[in-house]
Design a protein around this motif. Structure first.
Motif, mmCIF file in Angstrom:
data_model
loop_
_atom_site.group_PDB
_atom_site.id
_atom_site.type_symbol
_atom_site.label_atom_id
_atom_site.label_comp_id
_atom_site.label_asym_id
_atom_site.label_seq_id
_atom_site.Cartn_x
_atom_site.Cartn_y
_atom_site.Cartn_z
ATOM 1 N N TRP A 71 -1.958 5.143 0.176
ATOM 2 C CA TRP A 71 -2.083 6.484 0.743
ATOM 3 C C TRP A 71 -0.810 7.307 0.578
ATOM 4 O O TRP A 71 -0.603 8.282 1.290
ATOM 5 N N ASP A 315 -8.142 1.006 10.087
ATOM 6 C CA ASP A 315 -8.081 0.551 8.708
ATOM 7 C C ASP A 315 -7.967 1.737 7.754
ATOM 8 O O ASP A 315 -7.294 1.658 6.719
ATOM 9 N N LYS A 316 -8.621 2.842 8.104
ATOM 10 C CA LYS A 316 -8.589 4.036 7.263
ATOM 11 C C LYS A 316 -8.264 5.242 8.139
ATOM 12 O O LYS A 316 -9.132 5.771 8.822
ATOM 13 N N TYR A 348 -7.120 12.287 2.291
ATOM 14 C CA TYR A 348 -6.682 10.939 2.680
ATOM 15 C C TYR A 348 -5.442 11.040 3.547
ATOM 16 O O TYR A 348 -4.719 12.040 3.522
ATOM 17 N N ASP A 489 -11.851 2.260 -4.825
ATOM 18 C CA ASP A 489 -10.833 2.813 -3.926
ATOM 19 C C ASP A 489 -9.409 2.410 -4.261
ATOM 20 O O ASP A 489 -8.473 3.096 -3.841
#
Length: 516
Positions: A71, A315-316, A348, A489
């Motif tokens: 990220w 987690d995200k 993101y 991903d």
């Protein structure tokens, strides 16, 4: 091990190797170093340990680069922002590590990127002078780090026409030109992590994804295969906690204060062929900027926020509406036609694992990393940033060698190219499309050869997406991809745009079919 001894065969990570190495670990459940965490710092530590001759096991409960490491802004920073806050040591370290990445470690994955600050009416003479002084300081950092101007050119002022060539959608009215400097950009951060993991595997490390560590102590852990539920106890002379924002779950003695950095994803067309990092001052600030820069798959990423992110770690991470508005409002001060939410193709966010301090703002917390021995004997590495992962890995392995009394050679990673590393004339001789060389370096020819033997592999995984079926196949056979999310991903970034994810999912499942 020499650089030339890293071959494609012994660096391949796949389901069969995972099964075999789990079985071997069950038969002989002991090692010198156990690294927990498959982000950039963890795989960097595994590579450092393995190349010193230490028996090394790395476990990651999800996938390589599952957390913060995928990220990032994909930029290899020279540390300029740290100079502004007086953190000279961190700035120099960043510049040194940037040079190592560009010249030695991963020249196929890191490229020079111009950074442009357009001189618009909102930027007065005083602020322009501050930016110019900062860029000149960046030149000093570059020279001090030993990176030649042939790789990262000196900063300079450019005319309005040049500024518009680099950033075609910048406002023309009142444009007085721009200030330009250079930094490094990763083709992709997750691909760097995968290359590090494969190079560690080639050096003898056991790299296991979908394996979580439970009941962790300074010399042992219970490992659980999340695919089968089977467990084993492993003993290690040193245990390293490199789990990033989840580090306090492994080592409760530390306190973290995560900071969220958010990016927006646009089609390249929204920025009219942007070829630089368009850097725009945040109104009312003399030291904060947002930047838009060209990225893989015909996209532009716009970032970056720095917001306190207390509470449980997801987690995200999910960007907030306020962060999205902040990024749009700031970049629009420099654009002829404002961007809107309708232009956003994806978003993101990542969480930085910052140590908790008494400071009020996460933007003020030092990005210096810390190696922290815990009461249980676990050695935790936190803080830092992607650019300095190698130095972080060296420091934590130094600590492990000292504390555990391990017999080990010196750190070798300053001069060790990763799997696929290639540059200069050798790169020019590779007979493969440039986009493949950018992603895979010297291994591009292998992927192309596989496609030539099977014409179906030459097809894109979905219409309009610049990833072929051969790349998905390679990710399964060589890059430890075990499911469709890994392919969409992390081995590629197709999944950042929801429509692209849907379109490419059938190809991802097809690539996995032979090994499921």
């Amino acid at each position: 091990m020499t650089a030339n001894s890293v071959s494609r065969g012994d660096s391949a990570l796949n389901a069969d190797r995972r099964t075999r190495e789990l079985r071997q670990l069950g038969d002989e459940p002991q090692t010198d170093v156990l690294v927990i965490g498959g982000g950039v710092t963890g795989v960097g530590a595994a590579l450092d340990a393995a190349t010193r001759g230490l028996r090394t096991v790395l476990v990651e409960r999800h996938d390589l680069a599952f957390g913060t490491s995928r990220w990032s802004s994909k930029l290899v920073h020279g540390g300029l922002r740290y100079l502004a806050s007086g953190q000279v040591g961190i700035a120099h370290e960043s510049a040194v590590e940037r040079g190592i990445l560009i010249r030695t470690t991963a020249p196929h994955l890191v490229r020079p990127l111009p950074q442009l600050v357009p001189l618009l009416p909102g930027i007065g003479a005083a602020q322009s002078a501050l930016v110019r002084v900062g860029f000149l300081a960046g030149d000093v950092l570059r020279r001090g780090a030993g990176t030649p101007a042939a790789i990262l050119p000196r900063s300079r002022r450019v005319a309005a026409a040049e500024a518009l060539r680099l950033a075609p959608t910048v406002r023309r009215d009142g444009l007085r030109g721009g200030l330009q400097s250079w930094d490094g950009q990763l083709v992709d951060d997750a691909r760097l992590v995968v290359a590090l993991a494969r190079t560690a595997a080639a050096a003898g490390a056991t790299v296991l994804t979908r394996v979580e560590a439970l009941a962790v102590t300074g010399n042992s852990a219970t490992l659980r295969d999340t695919l089968t539920g089977e467990t084993m106890t492993i003993r290690a002379r040193a245990v390293i906690n490199a789990t990033g924002v989840w580090a306090d779950e492994v080592d409760p003695s530390i306190e973290l204060r995560p900071s969220r950095g958010t990016h927006l994803v646009f089609a390249a067309e929204s920025f009219g062929g942007l070829s630089a990092s368009l850097t725009v001052p945040v109104p009312g600030s003399t030291s904060r900027f947002v930047f838009a820069f060209p990225a893989a798959h015909g996209r532009v990423y716009l970032g970056l926020t720095d917001e306190d992110a207390p509470g449980p770690v997801p987690d995200k991470p999910i960007p907030t509406d306020g962060e999205i508005d902040f990024l749009l409002d700031t970049i629009n001060t420099a654009l002829r036609e404002p961007l809107t939410r309708a232009d956003i193709r994806g978003t993101y966010a990542g969480l930085r694992p910052l140590l908790k301090t008494a400071e009020d703002s996460t933007a003020d917390i030092s990005r210096k990393h810390a190696v922290l021995p815990s009461p249980s004997g676990v050695i935790t590495i936190v803080g830092g940033k992607l650019t300095t992962y190698r130095q972080m890995a060296e420091d934590v392995i130094d600590a492990a060698v000292t504390r555990a009394g391990l017999t080990a050679g010196p750190c070798r990673t300053k001069r060790l190219p990763l799997v696929g590393a290639v540059s200069g004339a050798a790169r020019d001789r590779i007979d493969a499309p440039p986009v493949l060389i950018d992603r895979y370096g010297s291994e591009a020819a292998t992927i192309l050869a596989a496609a030539q033997h099977n014409p179906a592999l030459t097809q894109p995984v979905a219409p309009g997406i610049d990833v072929t079926a051969a790349e998905f196949q390679f990710a399964v056979t060589h890059e430890a991809a075990l499911d469709a999310d890994d392919l969409l991903d992390r081995r590629t970034r197709i999944g950042l745009i929801a429509e692209d994810r849907v379109a490419a999912t059938p190809a991802a499942l097809a690539a996995l079919a032979p090994v499921t």
